[in-house]
Enzyme design. Structure first.
Site, mmCIF file in Angstrom:
data_model
loop_
_atom_site.group_PDB
_atom_site.id
_atom_site.type_symbol
_atom_site.label_atom_id
_atom_site.label_comp_id
_atom_site.label_asym_id
_atom_site.label_seq_id
_atom_site.Cartn_x
_atom_site.Cartn_y
_atom_site.Cartn_z
ATOM 1 N N PHE A 19 79.399 5.354 -46.594
ATOM 2 C CA PHE A 19 79.666 5.677 -47.289
ATOM 3 C C PHE A 19 80.687 6.822 -47.497
ATOM 4 O O PHE A 19 81.013 7.444 -46.841
ATOM 5 C CB PHE A 19 77.927 6.029 -48.348
ATOM 6 C CG PHE A 19 77.543 7.482 -47.324
ATOM 7 C CD1 PHE A 19 77.882 8.632 -47.712
ATOM 8 C CD2 PHE A 19 76.927 6.894 -46.426
ATOM 9 C CE1 PHE A 19 77.427 10.031 -47.608
ATOM 10 C CE2 PHE A 19 76.261 8.431 -45.549
ATOM 11 C CZ PHE A 19 76.750 9.268 -45.947
ATOM 12 N N CYS A 20 81.217 7.025 -48.977
ATOM 13 C CA CYS A 20 82.415 8.391 -49.316
ATOM 14 C C CYS A 20 81.338 8.154 -51.003
ATOM 15 O O CYS A 20 80.485 7.516 -51.324
ATOM 16 C CB CYS A 20 83.529 7.448 -48.661
ATOM 17 S SG CYS A 20 84.335 5.802 -50.078
ATOM 18 N N THR A 21 82.565 8.683 -50.854
ATOM 19 C CA THR A 21 82.899 9.601 -52.112
ATOM 20 C C THR A 21 82.792 8.657 -53.704
ATOM 21 O O THR A 21 81.573 8.538 -54.544
ATOM 22 C CB THR A 21 83.759 10.418 -53.045
ATOM 23 O OG1 THR A 21 84.150 11.373 -52.282
ATOM 24 C CG2 THR A 21 83.647 11.080 -54.043
#
Length: 300
Positions: free
Chosen positions: A174-176
């Site tokens: 996951f990331c922003t």
């Protein structure tokens, strides 16, 4: 109230330079501020304006090759979170430095926010936060591996050092907003890893869609604009930014003995010279004077 739109799209843009002028004309005409990157592999940006200004700019972006169904993450900010409009040409819209990591060829399996909790709860899943250490510091999903990177370009080296210990595991990243996961999962797919997933729309979409009562997210999510962080429902968070190093600061950080508003935080207290500190203090003073006049300082 301003509308903030975060977006990206991996798509072939043979001549990004030819797209910049018309896009700038539309964005400036709508008084848009923020940053948009154009590269042969696509576009990436976060912008703010009135709701109408954002709608007009997005309408133009959707005329670009492969962008007809561009879906931005929309949120709001009580004040303009950007000082000016920046429209830049880049080699990559998110820098990894690995040409084989091509999201237009293969990426991990998209997992919508509604299904993310079940995937994370599975003991067979290894969760990886692909963001940088200063972002992870103010919030993440519990149990996620933190690569401890200072820049996304450091991720491949971390993966090479870690991959053997994760062999045969199901990997979820996951990331922003999703863009770094596109590249990271593309890298793993290029290296033969098949059982890899990523959070569709990123943390921002998760915070938007998943009710706070059901959310597994802990802390706040760092964002690259004047809000510094957001929380459930994408409401502005409590973090501020160190005026010297730009690291995110929570209440405990601001209470530290080495914190000096406008000049230093505990993390960077020994990273700059006294000449640097004097410059930071003067900038902070000028920002305060501008605010007293009801103006926005360019460095604010």
């Amino acid at each position: 109230m301003f509308t903030v739109a975060a977006f990206y799209r991996f798509t072939r843009l043979p001549d990004p330079a030819a797209l910049r002028g018309p896009l700038r004309a539309v964005a400036e005409g709508q008084r848009v501020r923020g940053s948009i990157l154009l590269a042969p592999e696509g576009l990436n940006g976060t912008i703010a304006a009135t709701a109408a200004g954002i709608a007009a700019t997005l309408a133009h972006l959707r005329t670009l090759p492969g962008c007809a169904d561009l879906e931005p993450k929309l949120s709001t900010a009580p004040t303009m979170p950007f000082g000016r409009l920046k429209l830049r040409l880049k080699r990559e819209i998110v820098t990894l430095g690995r040409p084989e990591a091509d999201p237009t060829r293969a990426v991990g399996t998209y997992v919508p926010p509604s299904d993310w909790n079940a995937l994370v709860a599975d003991p067979g899943t290894v969760l990886i936060d692909t963001r940088n250490a200063y972002e992870v510091a103010i919030g993440t999903f519990p149990g996620a591996l933190d690569p401890g990177t200072e820049a996304f370009g450091d991720f491949p080296a971390w993966w090479e050092a870690t991959r053997d210990s994760l062999k045969g595991k199901r990997i979820a990243m996951f990331c922003t907003g999703g863009i770094r996961c596109e590249k990271a999962t593309a890298l793993l797919r290029a290296e033969g890893v098949e059982d890899v997933f990523h959070l569709q729309g990123g943390i921002l979409k998760y915070l938007e869609d998943v009710p706070a009562s059901e959310s597994l997210w802990q802390g706040e999510c760092f964002v690259f604009d004047g809000r510094v962080s957001v929380g459930p429902g994408l409401q502005p968070g409590d973090a501020t930014s160190c005026a010297a190093c730009r690291r995110a600061l929570m209440e405990a950080d601001r209470a530290h003995a080495l914190y000096e508003e406008g000049a230093a935080c505990a993390a960077c207290a020994h990273e700059y010279t006294e000449a640097d500190r004097a410059r930071f203090r003067e900038r902070h003073r000028q920002i305060g004077l501008a605010a007293a006049r009801g103006q926005r300082h360019i460095g604010g």
